[in-house]
Design a protein around this motif. Structure first.
Motif, PDB file in Angstrom:
ATOM      1  N   SER A   1      -8.589  33.890  31.050  1.00  0.00           N
ATOM      2  CA  SER A   1      -8.394  32.901  32.100  1.00  0.00           C
ATOM      3  C   SER A   1      -9.294  31.692  31.937  1.00  0.00           C
ATOM      4  N   SER A   2     -10.380  31.845  31.199  1.00  0.00           N
ATOM      5  CA  SER A   2     -11.324  30.757  31.018  1.00  0.00           C
ATOM      6  C   SER A   2     -10.953  29.812  29.878  1.00  0.00           C
ATOM      7  N   TYR A   3      -9.865  30.080  29.176  1.00  0.00           N
ATOM      8  CA  TYR A   3      -9.494  29.260  28.025  1.00  0.00           C
ATOM      9  C   TYR A   3      -9.241  27.818  28.423  1.00  0.00           C
ATOM     10  N   THR A   4      -9.808  26.932  27.623  1.00  0.00           N
ATOM     11  CA  THR A   4      -9.535  25.516  27.742  1.00  0.00           C
ATOM     12  C   THR A   4      -8.274  25.160  26.953  1.00  0.00           C
ATOM     13  N   MET A   5      -7.491  24.250  27.502  1.00  0.00           N
ATOM     14  CA  MET A   5      -6.309  23.747  26.819  1.00  0.00           C
ATOM     15  C   MET A   5      -6.532  22.286  26.466  1.00  0.00           C
ATOM     16  N   ALA A   6      -6.005  21.887  25.335  1.00  0.00           N
ATOM     17  CA  ALA A   6      -6.232  20.534  24.865  1.00  0.00           C
ATOM     18  C   ALA A   6      -5.011  19.996  24.139  1.00  0.00           C
ATOM     19  N   TRP A   7      -4.958  18.691  24.034  1.00  0.00           N
ATOM     20  CA  TRP A   7      -3.970  18.004  23.230  1.00  0.00           C
ATOM     21  C   TRP A   7      -4.672  17.285  22.084  1.00  0.00           C
ATOM     22  N   PHE A   8      -4.111  17.429  20.905  1.00  0.00           N
ATOM     23  CA  PHE A   8      -4.520  16.690  19.727  1.00  0.00           C
ATOM     24  C   PHE A   8      -3.291  15.982  19.171  1.00  0.00           C
ATOM     25  N   ARG A   9      -3.527  15.022  18.318  1.00  0.00           N
ATOM     26  CA  ARG A   9      -2.415  14.359  17.657  1.00  0.00           C
ATOM     27  C   ARG A   9      -2.785  14.062  16.216  1.00  0.00           C
ATOM     28  N   GLN A  10      -1.766  13.930  15.392  1.00  0.00           N
ATOM     29  CA  GLN A  10      -1.981  13.638  13.994  1.00  0.00           C
ATOM     30  C   GLN A  10      -0.887  12.713  13.491  1.00  0.00           C
ATOM     31  N   ALA A  11      -1.304  11.558  13.032  1.00  0.00           N
ATOM     32  CA  ALA A  11      -0.396  10.600  12.430  1.00  0.00           C
ATOM     33  C   ALA A  11      -0.394  10.796  10.925  1.00  0.00           C
ATOM     34  N   PRO A  12       0.669  10.378  10.246  1.00  0.00           N
ATOM     35  CA  PRO A  12       0.718  10.531   8.790  1.00  0.00           C
ATOM     36  C   PRO A  12      -0.469   9.878   8.107  1.00  0.00           C
ATOM     37  N   GLY A  13      -1.089  10.614   7.211  1.00  0.00           N
ATOM     38  CA  GLY A  13      -2.218  10.095   6.470  1.00  0.00           C
ATOM     39  C   GLY A  13      -3.525  10.079   7.221  1.00  0.00           C
ATOM     40  N   LYS A  14      -3.548  10.599   8.428  1.00  0.00           N
ATOM     41  CA  LYS A  14      -4.758  10.608   9.229  1.00  0.00           C
ATOM     42  C   LYS A  14      -5.143  12.027   9.613  1.00  0.00           C
ATOM     43  N   GLU A  15      -6.402  12.192   9.958  1.00  0.00           N
ATOM     44  CA  GLU A  15      -6.876  13.482  10.417  1.00  0.00           C
ATOM     45  C   GLU A  15      -6.413  13.750  11.836  1.00  0.00           C
ATOM     46  N   ARG A  16      -6.395  15.005  12.184  1.00  0.00           N
ATOM     47  CA  ARG A  16      -6.053  15.392  13.539  1.00  0.00           C
ATOM     48  C   ARG A  16      -7.098  14.848  14.505  1.00  0.00           C
ATOM     49  N   GLU A  17      -6.637  14.287  15.595  1.00  0.00           N
ATOM     50  CA  GLU A  17      -7.476  13.547  16.517  1.00  0.00           C
ATOM     51  C   GLU A  17      -7.396  14.143  17.913  1.00  0.00           C
TER      52      GLU A  17
END
Length: 122
Positions: free
Chosen positions: A30-46
């Motif tokens: 129940s304590s888990y944090t949820m998050a959003w990341f994104r990744q564009a072509p040629g870039k690291e996950r942000e």
């Protein structure tokens, strides 16, 4: 194990809005944090945004602060990312993630969805 499924991506014009959803299934703490990341072509996950399961803490990347809002509906085991005033530079595959701690780095998350594509045209 935990499964995460994103939805809501699409092709929009600059200035438009989208709402992404991430539905979680399987057993989680129940304590888990949820998050959003994104990744564009040629870039690291942000990192984009996070929310603790209680909603007590939210955090945003500076590039999206004031435009994006992360929220949750714990009864549905779902988190959302409301994206307003989208820009072409927001174009990326967006991933939701879950982890036992509240972190802004991808290494802090144990479970990942397959991603949903957001494309913003000008």
């Amino acid at each position: 194990q935990v499964q995460l499924v994103e939805s809501g991506g699409g092709l929009v014009q600059a200035g438009d809005s989208l709402r992404l959803s991430c539905a979680a299934s399987g057993r989680t703490f129940s304590s888990y944090t949820m998050a959003w990341f994104r990744q564009a072509p040629g870039k690291e996950r942000e990192f984009v945004a996070l929310i603790t399961w209680s909603g007590a803490r939210r955090a945003y990347a500076p590039s999206v602060l004031g435009r994006f809002t992360i929220s949750r509906d714990n009864a549905k085991n779902t988190i959302y990312l409301q994206m307003n005033r989208l820009k072409p530079e927001d174009t990326a595959a967006y991933y939701c993630a879950a982890g036992p701690e509240s972190r802004t780095t991808d290494s802090g998350y144990e479970y990942w969805g397959q991603g949903t594509q957001v494309t913003v045209s000008s």
